[in-house]
Design a protein around this motif. Structure first.
Motif, PDB file in Angstrom:
ATOM      1  N   GLY A   1       0.793  -1.222   0.000  1.00 53.47           N
ATOM      2  CA  GLY A   1       0.000   0.000   0.000  1.00 53.47           C
ATOM      3  C   GLY A   1       0.822   1.267   0.000  1.00 53.47           C
ATOM      4  O   GLY A   1       0.294   2.344   0.300  1.00 53.47           O
ATOM      5  N   SER A   2       2.112   1.159  -0.325  1.00 46.89           N
ATOM      6  CA  SER A   2       2.979   2.338  -0.278  1.00 46.89           C
ATOM      7  C   SER A   2       4.009   2.268  -1.398  1.00 46.89           C
ATOM      8  O   SER A   2       4.101   1.270  -2.122  1.00 46.89           O
ATOM      9  CB  SER A   2       3.683   2.430   1.073  1.00 46.89           C
ATOM     10  N   LEU A   3       4.792   3.337  -1.517  1.00 45.14           N
ATOM     11  CA  LEU A   3       5.844   3.405  -2.524  1.00 45.14           C
ATOM     12  C   LEU A   3       6.937   2.394  -2.213  1.00 45.14           C
ATOM     13  O   LEU A   3       7.413   2.306  -1.081  1.00 45.14           O
ATOM     14  CB  LEU A   3       6.433   4.820  -2.555  1.00 45.14           C
ATOM     15  N   LEU A   4       7.353   1.651  -3.243  1.00 43.41           N
ATOM     16  CA  LEU A   4       8.441   0.693  -3.094  1.00 43.41           C
ATOM     17  C   LEU A   4       9.494   0.960  -4.161  1.00 43.41           C
ATOM     18  O   LEU A   4       9.153   1.231  -5.317  1.00 43.41           O
ATOM     19  CB  LEU A   4       7.936  -0.747  -3.226  1.00 43.41           C
ATOM     20  N   VAL A   5      10.763   0.873  -3.768  1.00 41.29           N
ATOM     21  CA  VAL A   5      11.871   1.020  -4.704  1.00 41.29           C
ATOM     22  C   VAL A   5      12.760  -0.211  -4.587  1.00 41.29           C
ATOM     23  O   VAL A   5      13.192  -0.565  -3.482  1.00 41.29           O
ATOM     24  CB  VAL A   5      12.684   2.299  -4.415  1.00 41.29           C
ATOM     25  N   PHE A   6      12.995  -0.866  -5.712  1.00 41.86           N
ATOM     26  CA  PHE A   6      13.852  -2.043  -5.756  1.00 41.86           C
ATOM     27  C   PHE A   6      15.170  -1.628  -6.414  1.00 41.86           C
ATOM     28  O   PHE A   6      15.184  -1.258  -7.584  1.00 41.86           O
ATOM     29  CB  PHE A   6      13.187  -3.166  -6.557  1.00 41.86           C
TER      30      PHE A   6
ATOM     31  N   MET B   1       4.309   2.585  -7.311  1.00 40.22           N
ATOM     32  CA  MET B   1       3.445   3.304  -6.375  1.00 40.22           C
ATOM     33  C   MET B   1       1.981   2.963  -6.650  1.00 40.22           C
ATOM     34  O   MET B   1       1.528   3.041  -7.797  1.00 40.22           O
ATOM     35  CB  MET B   1       3.656   4.820  -6.534  1.00 40.22           C
ATOM     36  N   PRO B   2       1.216   2.552  -5.616  1.00 40.02           N
ATOM     37  CA  PRO B   2      -0.211   2.262  -5.827  1.00 40.02           C
ATOM     38  C   PRO B   2      -1.000   3.512  -6.234  1.00 40.02           C
ATOM     39  O   PRO B   2      -0.677   4.627  -5.820  1.00 40.02           O
ATOM     40  CB  PRO B   2      -0.674   1.750  -4.452  1.00 40.02           C
ATOM     41  N   ILE B   3      -2.000   3.298  -7.060  1.00 43.57           N
ATOM     42  CA  ILE B   3      -2.939   4.352  -7.459  1.00 43.57           C
ATOM     43  C   ILE B   3      -4.239   4.090  -6.703  1.00 43.57           C
ATOM     44  O   ILE B   3      -4.789   2.993  -6.772  1.00 43.57           O
ATOM     45  CB  ILE B   3      -3.188   4.327  -8.975  1.00 43.57           C
ATOM     46  N   ARG B   4      -4.708   5.098  -5.994  1.00 44.06           N
ATOM     47  CA  ARG B   4      -5.885   4.893  -5.141  1.00 44.06           C
ATOM     48  C   ARG B   4      -7.040   5.792  -5.558  1.00 44.06           C
ATOM     49  O   ARG B   4      -6.844   6.892  -6.074  1.00 44.06           O
ATOM     50  CB  ARG B   4      -5.547   5.185  -3.678  1.00 44.06           C
ATOM     51  N   ILE B   5      -8.230   5.298  -5.302  1.00 49.23           N
ATOM     52  CA  ILE B   5      -9.456   6.094  -5.400  1.00 49.23           C
ATOM     53  C   ILE B   5     -10.178   5.947  -4.073  1.00 49.23           C
ATOM     54  O   ILE B   5     -10.552   4.835  -3.680  1.00 49.23           O
ATOM     55  CB  ILE B   5     -10.365   5.629  -6.550  1.00 49.23           C
ATOM     56  N   LYS B   6     -10.301   7.069  -3.363  1.00 48.69           N
ATOM     57  CA  LYS B   6     -10.931   7.071  -2.046  1.00 48.69           C
ATOM     58  C   LYS B   6     -10.280   6.049  -1.117  1.00 48.69           C
ATOM     59  O   LYS B   6     -10.954   5.342  -0.352  1.00 48.69           O
ATOM     60  CB  LYS B   6     -12.431   6.801  -2.165  1.00 48.69           C
ATOM     61  N   GLY B   7      -8.961   5.966  -1.197  1.00 43.68           N
ATOM     62  CA  GLY B   7      -8.218   5.091  -0.312  1.00 43.68           C
ATOM     63  C   GLY B   7      -8.085   3.657  -0.769  1.00 43.68           C
ATOM     64  O   GLY B   7      -7.295   2.892  -0.209  1.00 43.68           O
TER      65      GLY B   7
END
Length: 475
Positions: A237-242, A262-268
């Motif tokens: 649920g958050s930004l990840l960098v490999f 990075m996840p894309i969210r709509i209303k969480g």
């Protein structure tokens, strides 16, 4: 009153009081030069006047003509400094000016501004007498570095703001969801110039590729393993960098050393992922990580706007009474299906339906009953059609049904079943039943130059059905 001459004071320059003490001045000429950072070297007389920096920071400046002290000069400055001094030694000029870093006795780097002038050379042209000044500009350089960092940060912020402004403009000016995603991704790729950028949207537990800077073919579907960056970003649920961990990406088959997702969210709620990839280890910087957060938010807004727009368009495309599609929406679909039929050479059938004697229903039973008849008729037609078929209210009691990929015999069968089913609909508060007449036309690229041509041919068949007694299909 003390009338002693301050010039006879034997104390060194370091012991002097601040400048406010007007009469506390150097005791001799050499001490004054040292205090001001001046130095003099006279090889003919064998005299040296060192300055306060030489005394403070060690013997590395003791003899500027002895290149041993160059070992303490910062590696980035050494070649430039040697070149400048040797130019003076070789007689290309008598003035030496340079800024460089040198390590002091504490092991710290200090910045020195050195200016020297050759006074005398020997018969071979070698400098034997020169004077100069050394100034410690370390604080000045540190301030310049901070100012440069602030300026760079301000420039980056300005570029980021402009990029995000463009992304905002896309959201405000584009109603085409696919176009909006592509334009936002292009802007994101400009700000985060990795080798590839992609936008995936979750669709039925799979990832649909909506926009990509490498792959030309879009709307592809992928089922990623749990180790894929998209899956891990959604799970966390958050930004990840490999970094420095090559990951095989089944959608393109490359091994990439840097991946940022990075996840894309709509209303969480996670609805997709924006991902950047590059072969270079450590490619993604802090500014990139900051930007991807903003672009993910903008894509989320685009998805939400597309959802709202789709709902509004869906509502606008439906007839409020019958729930059937409107004539305008139908014409858009007819245009699309004709284009697909031309490309695939697949069949396309059109049924034009008209309720028989509907005016009499309104006149005899009233418009409320007439409206109820239209609703029952529409529900019956929807139940009889396939999910791929398209039906609209063309006007009044006229309806049109589009049958994609349907040959003539199949279209006739569908039409006749509609006639039988509709004839079972009873008029409310009456013993009478309704009936329908149908005109059938098949798309023909040689006959149908315009969209209306196939409708006109079906309309002519419908009138023949009316003339032949109604409650029938004519083609």
């Amino acid at each position: 009153m003390n009338n002693s001459n301050p010039m006879e004071d034997p104390e060194s320059i370091e012991a002097l009081e601040p400048v406010e003490e007007v009469f506390s001045i150097p005791c001799d000429y050499e001490a004054a030069l040292q205090y001001l950072g001046l130095f003099e070297k006279d090889l003919v007389k064998g005299t040296v006047i060192s300055n306060c920096l030489w005394d403070k920071h060690g013997p590395f400046l003791e003899d500027i003509m002895n290149e041993k002290w160059l070992a303490d000069v910062h590696p980035d400055d050494r070649d430039r400094l040697v070149y400048a001094w040797r130019s003076v030694v070789e007689g290309q000029g008598n003035v030496f000016v340079s800024e460089y870093r040198i390590k002091n006795t504490d092991g710290d780097w200090i910045w020195i501004l050195n200016k020297a002038v050759v006074i005398e050379r020997d018969p071979q042209g070698f400098p034997v007498h020169y004077v100069g000044i050394d100034i410690d500009i370390t604080d000045k350089k540190h301030l310049e570095e901070k100012l440069y960092e602030f300026q760079k940060m301000a420039e980056e912020k300005a570029i980021e703001a402009e990029s995000l402004r463009v992304a905002s403009a896309v959201l405000l000016t584009s109603l085409d969801f696919d176009e909006a995603l592509q334009r936002i991704l292009q802007q994101a790729s400009y700000m985060i110039p990795s080798q590839r950028a992609s936008i995936y949207i979750i669709s039925d537990k799979t990832f649909q590729l909506m926009a990509d800077t490498v792959l030309k073919k879009k709307k592809m579907f992928f089922s990623f393993p749990s180790t894929h960056p998209c899956m891990q970003a959604l799970t966390s649920g958050s930004l990840l960098v490999f970094e420095n961990t090559p990951i095989e990406l089944p959608d393109i088959g490359d091994l990439l050393n840097s991946v940022m997702a990075m996840p894309i969210r709509i209303k969480g709620e996670p609805k997709g992922v924006i991902m950047f990839q590059d072969d270079h280890v450590g490619f993604f910087e802090t500014v990139h990580k900051r930007l991807i957060l903003s672009f993910a938010d903008y894509i989320g807004i685009a998805l939400q706007n597309a959802d709202y727009y789709g709902q509004a368009r869906q509502e606008a495309s439906k007839d409020t009474l019958t729930g059937m599609y409107t004539r305008r929406w139908f014409l858009e679909q007819l245009k699309r299906l004709i284009a697909e039929s031309k490309k695939s050479h697949g069949p396309l059938a059109l049924l034009l339906l008209d309720l028989d004697h509907f005016k009499l229903v309104n006149d005899q039973y009233g418009h409320l009953v007439g409206d109820e008849v239209l609703v029952r008729f529409s529900n019956n037609v929807r139940q009889m059609l396939r999910s791929s078929d398209i039906c609209c209210r063309y006007g009044g009691e006229e309806f049109i049904v589009l049958l994609p990929d349907t040959q003539k015999d199949k279209a006739i069968s569908i039409g006749e079943r509609l006639i039988e089913s509709i004839h079972t609909i009873q008029i409310p508060s009456s013993d009478d039943f309704i009936s329908v007449s149908i005109g059938l036309a098949l798309y023909d690229s040689e006959l149908d130059d315009q969209l209306e041509d196939i409708i006109e041919r079906a309309d002519r068949c419908l009138y023949r059905a009316k003339d032949m007694g109604r409650n029938r299909l004519v083609y």
